[in-house]
Design an enzyme around this catalytic site. Structure first.
Site, PDB file in Angstrom:
ATOM      1  N   HIS A 364      -7.223 -48.266  -9.104  1.00  0.00           N
ATOM      2  CA  HIS A 364      -7.595 -49.562  -9.681  1.00  0.00           C
ATOM      3  C   HIS A 364      -6.435 -50.503  -9.919  1.00  0.00           C
ATOM      4  CE1 HIS A 364     -11.808 -48.544 -10.679  1.00  0.00           C
ATOM      5  NE2 HIS A 364     -11.317 -47.325 -10.734  1.00  0.00           N
ATOM      6  N   LYS A 553     -11.056 -62.701 -20.229  1.00  0.00           N
ATOM      7  CA  LYS A 553     -10.597 -61.436 -19.656  1.00  0.00           C
ATOM      8  C   LYS A 553      -9.434 -60.942 -20.507  1.00  0.00           C
ATOM      9  CE  LYS A 553      -9.676 -63.744 -15.750  1.00  0.00           C
ATOM     10  NZ  LYS A 553     -10.330 -62.955 -14.723  1.00  0.00           N
ATOM     11  N   ARG A 554      -8.943 -59.720 -20.227  1.00  0.00           N
ATOM     12  CA  ARG A 554      -7.776 -59.249 -20.961  1.00  0.00           C
ATOM     13  C   ARG A 554      -6.611 -60.208 -20.786  1.00  0.00           C
ATOM     14  NH1 ARG A 554      -7.772 -54.215 -23.781  1.00  0.00           N
ATOM     15  NH2 ARG A 554      -5.519 -54.365 -23.905  1.00  0.00           N
ATOM     16  N   LYS A 559      -2.504 -62.252 -15.033  1.00  0.00           N
ATOM     17  CA  LYS A 559      -3.788 -62.975 -14.984  1.00  0.00           C
ATOM     18  C   LYS A 559      -3.586 -64.475 -15.228  1.00  0.00           C
ATOM     19  CE  LYS A 559      -6.527 -58.943 -16.502  1.00  0.00           C
ATOM     20  NZ  LYS A 559      -7.479 -58.649 -15.417  1.00  0.00           N
ATOM     21  N   THR A 661     -13.908 -58.275 -11.877  1.00  0.00           N
ATOM     22  CA  THR A 661     -15.363 -58.160 -11.866  1.00  0.00           C
ATOM     23  C   THR A 661     -15.957 -59.311 -12.673  1.00  0.00           C
ATOM     24  OG1 THR A 661     -15.064 -56.527 -13.627  1.00  0.00           O
ATOM     25  CG2 THR A 661     -15.630 -55.692 -11.443  1.00  0.00           C
ATOM     26  N   LYS A 665     -19.425 -61.828 -12.314  1.00  0.00           N
ATOM     27  CA  LYS A 665     -20.379 -62.142 -13.389  1.00  0.00           C
ATOM     28  C   LYS A 665     -20.554 -63.644 -13.526  1.00  0.00           C
ATOM     29  CE  LYS A 665     -18.772 -57.954 -15.596  1.00  0.00           C
ATOM     30  NZ  LYS A 665     -17.704 -57.403 -16.456  1.00  0.00           N
TER      31      LYS A 665
END
Ligand code: 26W
Length: 820
Positions: A364, A553-554, A559, A661, A665
């Site tokens: 992952h 998100k985290r 990111k 992911t 969504k």
């Protein structure tokens, strides 16, 4: 016990629910049902619904046994389930009856649903993926179960105080957890520490593990109810408990009171807390204990139930498959070897053949800091028998490699499991399993060509891609019921809930004026609801007519929430310079938890909140910009935010996000992605077409090239680009009302250490992309068309499709229909 609900008419079922519910309140709390609090009502209803699933659960297990159905076990150190009441009601197909039954008692079902506390047994993507997979496996009639840890404390609850993240323990078991069943009769013993002695018995070398500390592993089972079928699979979470009678085990604690108490404490600590970090928790012995604990208990219980079938042990791979979710459960490989050799008496070669055929590995992440390595000494001390097995696996692998490479020591060292005093878990996982998969096309290519290149050359047949997916039942049917209804009405069927590829037909209505209007209305209503939540919780007024631009998100440097934040600051600067600047009103919404020890990430949270403060209280930009940070991002909050999003921020540095992911969504709920060509964004672009997504930034190959060959200087950009210079100067000057030096870490990250994630490099391209969003949104028809195409195309990313591929290509299992 409450009886089953099989074969009841709707009226009968309604009466039964009313009765069972009221009786349950009396039996649980000894109070008049009318006096129950909402939480008590939740507990009672939960118990009733759980018991309704028991009939199918028993039936499912019986069917699996009688028909020798091959079983898949998904081993994961995290399962981020979210609330289960709504989900279970929907999947049992009784939500509407239940709503009616309760309303006849003067109770609103939604209030009870809201009262549930979600178990936060995961950090983010990896744990939520495991939960989506469980839903898909059960709903598709596949015999797939989860195996994990029942943490006493889940992921911390996040509070924002004065703009800073503060962590509060998540004591989710303070009230009992309705959805689990404790199964003390199926407990296993897991052994830690001690010594290994080898002896010759009947002419064979045998290992004896002695003087260990035994720990009880107690399973708590949660039924995983499939949608529109009779399948109920099992999620088994293990809890560590001490041996009650300390005289039961090793002599060291006999009569030694202090040691006995220490022992109890040690045992309880094993399943006490989820590590709140999704990069490597370097060398934490407790983490290693957790990993071995749930792996050993899980494998023991699998072997136990396999043996009950009376098949010879070498048949194991025909009836059992273990999928490991990243390397955290990679100790299944030596653990299965141990059981096969030490307990079943198999020779090494046979045990190895069975093990490698039974285990499959999913990677992952390619982030080096998240690739697990354990110091030899730690493993040797804590798991002495397991260590000897890993050593032997490594010895055999290295000698085979030496032969193959004609003595290329360097290469052998690079690929070894044990090297430089450490055990490389990814290498162990690749060598010990039959399948290695990445989680998006791009990620799998990077694994094959960069990170695991040597292994790909050696075992090309093992490598494959399985692009992630999400369950549309939670993320659409449950989270956005109005949109789900519209899809059913438009397609004149709700079969898409079982067969998500049918959702693609919704795209045919992209130009249909009525559908466009209905989709837009649903989005608007969802935005109104979220605006209400924001007003109630934070007393901030946001305008539902503005663009809701969301990054949830985290918090991670890669990111790039920082890119988003700096860009908002840039918009603010532009508006301050020219108040009549024509930008479409936007509400920027953030939600993100940072690992408690991740200093840079926490500073970015503070920065976002500082920008929010500045922007929100400035009357000059009042009608154009709003910034909101929603605290405590979790599954339930995601279910509120995502249906209300217009724009989905998926802006990681290309090559860094394995899949993502959240991106799926958001698109499923009609948000338009602004994103880099990273992870599954690449495939989302393929699915919706270039004109229905807004792409910007460096490509993965360009990023990788910079890492290899250099050539990027953030300080040059700072010198050259006036906009960037201004932003950076604002960070370290006195623009914000914060202690001096507050954002120095961010400055250093961006300038002193040359901006590892290319935030400044991609700034210009991101700004262009944002201006494109602005323009597109004004073109109402165009935007609505894009929404419909995104919603329809999201069917491709249902985890049902992902799971079908795992089932066909890795697990080799077929769907079964559980009879009534
Ligand atoms: C040692 C603790 C730890 C825990 C989790 C290290 C690493 C992890 C994961 C590998 C991090 C993770 O959650 N990865 C995410 O997995 C998702 C599901 O495949 C992907 O969608 C995300 O892109 C990836 O970051």
């Amino acid at each position: 016990m409450i009886g089953g609900i099989k074969g009841l008419s709707k009226e009968e079922l309604k009466e039964k629910i009313k009765q069972d519910f009221q009786r349950k309140i009396i039996s649980l709390f000894a109070i008049d049902p009318k006096e129950a609090t909402t939480y008590q009502q939740y507990l009672a209803l939960g118990e009733v619904i759980k018991e309704y699933s028991f009939e199918r659960w028993l039936q499912t297990n019986k069917y699996y046994k009688q028909n020798d159905v091959k079983q898949v076990y998904y081993f994961s150190i995290e399962f981020l389930l979210g609330k289960l009441l709504v989900n279970n009601l929907i999947n049992l197909g009784i939500r509407d009856v239940c709503r009616e039954a309760l309303s006849e008692l003067g109770i609103t079902l939604e209030d009870i649903e809201e009262a549930e506390r979600e178990p936060g047994l995961g950090n983010g993507g990896l744990g939520r993926l495991a939960a989506c997979f469980l839903d898909s496996m059960a709903s598709m009639g596949l015999a797939g179960h989860g195996n994990g840890i029942r943490y006493r404390y889940g992921l911390f609850e996040q509070k924002i105080q004065n703009g800073y993240q503060v962590e509060v323990p998540d004591n989710w078991l303070s009230e009992e957890y309705v959805w689990e069943v404790k199964r003390s009769d199926r407990a296993c013993i897991v052994k830690f520490g001690g010594t290994v002695r080898f002896d010759i018995v009947d002419g064979k070398l045998k290992a004896f593990h002695e003087n260990y500390e035994p720990v009880w592993a107690i399973p708590y089972d949660i039924p995983i109810i499939g949608y529109g079928c009779n399948t109920v699979n099992t999620l088994r979470l293990w809890s560590a408990e001490p041996f009650e009678n300390v005289f039961d085990f090793a002599s060291f604690s006999r009569g030694d009171y202090i040691k006995a108490v220490e022992y109890r404490y040690m045992v309880q600590s094993i399943t006490q807390v989820l590590y709140p970090d999704d990069t490597n928790e370097q060398n934490r012995i407790l983490r290693l204990k957790q990993e071995y604990f749930f792996v050993s208990a899980g494998v023991q219980s699998i072997i136990r139930s396999f043996k009950k079938r009376g098949k010879p042990i070498y048949e194991l791979p025909n009836y059992v498959m273990i999928q490991i979710n990243d390397t955290h459960p990679a100790l299944v490989i030596p653990e299965l070897m141990r059981i096969l050799i030490d307990e079943e008496g198999l020779p090494w070669e046979n045990a190895w053949d069975i093990t490698t055929k039974t285990v499959a590995y999913t990677n992952h992440t390619i982030m080096v800091e998240a690739l697990e390595k354990w110091p030899i000494d730690m493993v040797k001390t804590l798991l002495p028998r397991i260590y000897t097995i890993i050593e032997e696996i490594n010895r055999r692998f290295c000698s085979e490699m030496l032969e193959r490479t004609g003595g290329d020591w360097q290469k052998v060292c690079n690929m070894a499991i044990i090297h430089d005093g450490q055990i490389n878990m990814a290498h162990l996982a690749v060598i010990g399993s039959s399948s290695v998969n990445g989680v998006s096309k791009l990620h799998t290519e990077i694994l094959k060509n960069e990170v695991l290149k040597c292994f790909y050359t050696l075992y090309p047949e093992k490598f494959n891609n399985k692009t992630n997916g999400i369950t549309h039942r939670r993320w659409l049917v449950e989270a956005n019921p109005d949109l789900a209804r519209l899809i059913s009405e438009t397609l004149q069927t709700d079969r898409w809930i079982k067969e998500p590829m049918l959702m693609l037909r919704f795209k045919d209505f992209a130009e249909d004026k009525l559908t466009q209007e209905l989709v837009a209305n649903i989005k608007f209503n969802n935005k109104v609801k979220l605006a209400k939540y924001i007003k109630e919780k934070y007393n901030i007024i946001v305008d539902p007519r503005s663009i809701f631009d969301v990054q949830a998100k985290r918090l991670h440097a890669y990111k790039r929430q920082l890119l988003n934040a700096l860009h908002i600051l840039h918009l603010y600067n532009m508006l301050k310079e020219n108040s009549s600047l024509d930008i479409y009103p936007r509400t920027f919404i953030f939600a993100a938890k940072a690992a408690p020890g991740y200093i840079l990430a926490k500073k970015i949270i503070k920065l976002i909140n500082s920008i929010a403060e500045k922007v929100n209280k400035d009357p000059d930009v009042k009608d154009k910009l709003k910034v909101v940070f929603l605290e405590n991002y979790c599954v339930s909050l995601a279910e509120k935010i995502i249906p209300a999003a217009d724009v989905s921020e998926q802006i990681s540095t290309a090559s860094k996000e394995a899949s993502g992911t959240g991106n799926m969504k958001f698109m499923m709920n009609g948000a338009i992605t602004i994103g880099t060509l990273d992870g599954a964004n690449v495939e989302i672009k393929e699915a919706v077409g270039d004109e229905n997504i807004v792409i910007f930034g460096l490509l993965a190959e360009e990023v990788l090239d910079y890492y290899k060959n250099g050539g990027y200087s953030s300080s040059q950009l700072y010198q050259k680009d006036l906009r960037i210079r201004r932003l950076i100067d604002q960070l370290i000057g006195n623009f914000f009302d914060v202690p001096s030096g507050e954002f120095m870490d961010i400055y250093n990250h961006l300038i002193t250490y040359n901006d590892e994630y290319f935030v400044l490099k991609d700034f210009d391209s991101y700004h262009e992309a944002q201006m494109k969003i602005d323009k597109l949104y004004r073109d109402t028809k165009r935007w609505r068309k894009m929404m419909i195409i995104n919603i329809g195309a999201s069917g491709i990313f249902s985890s049902d499709n992902t799971i079908q591929k795992y089932a066909d290509e890795i697990w080799h299992i077929k769907r079964v229909e559980i009879p009534d």
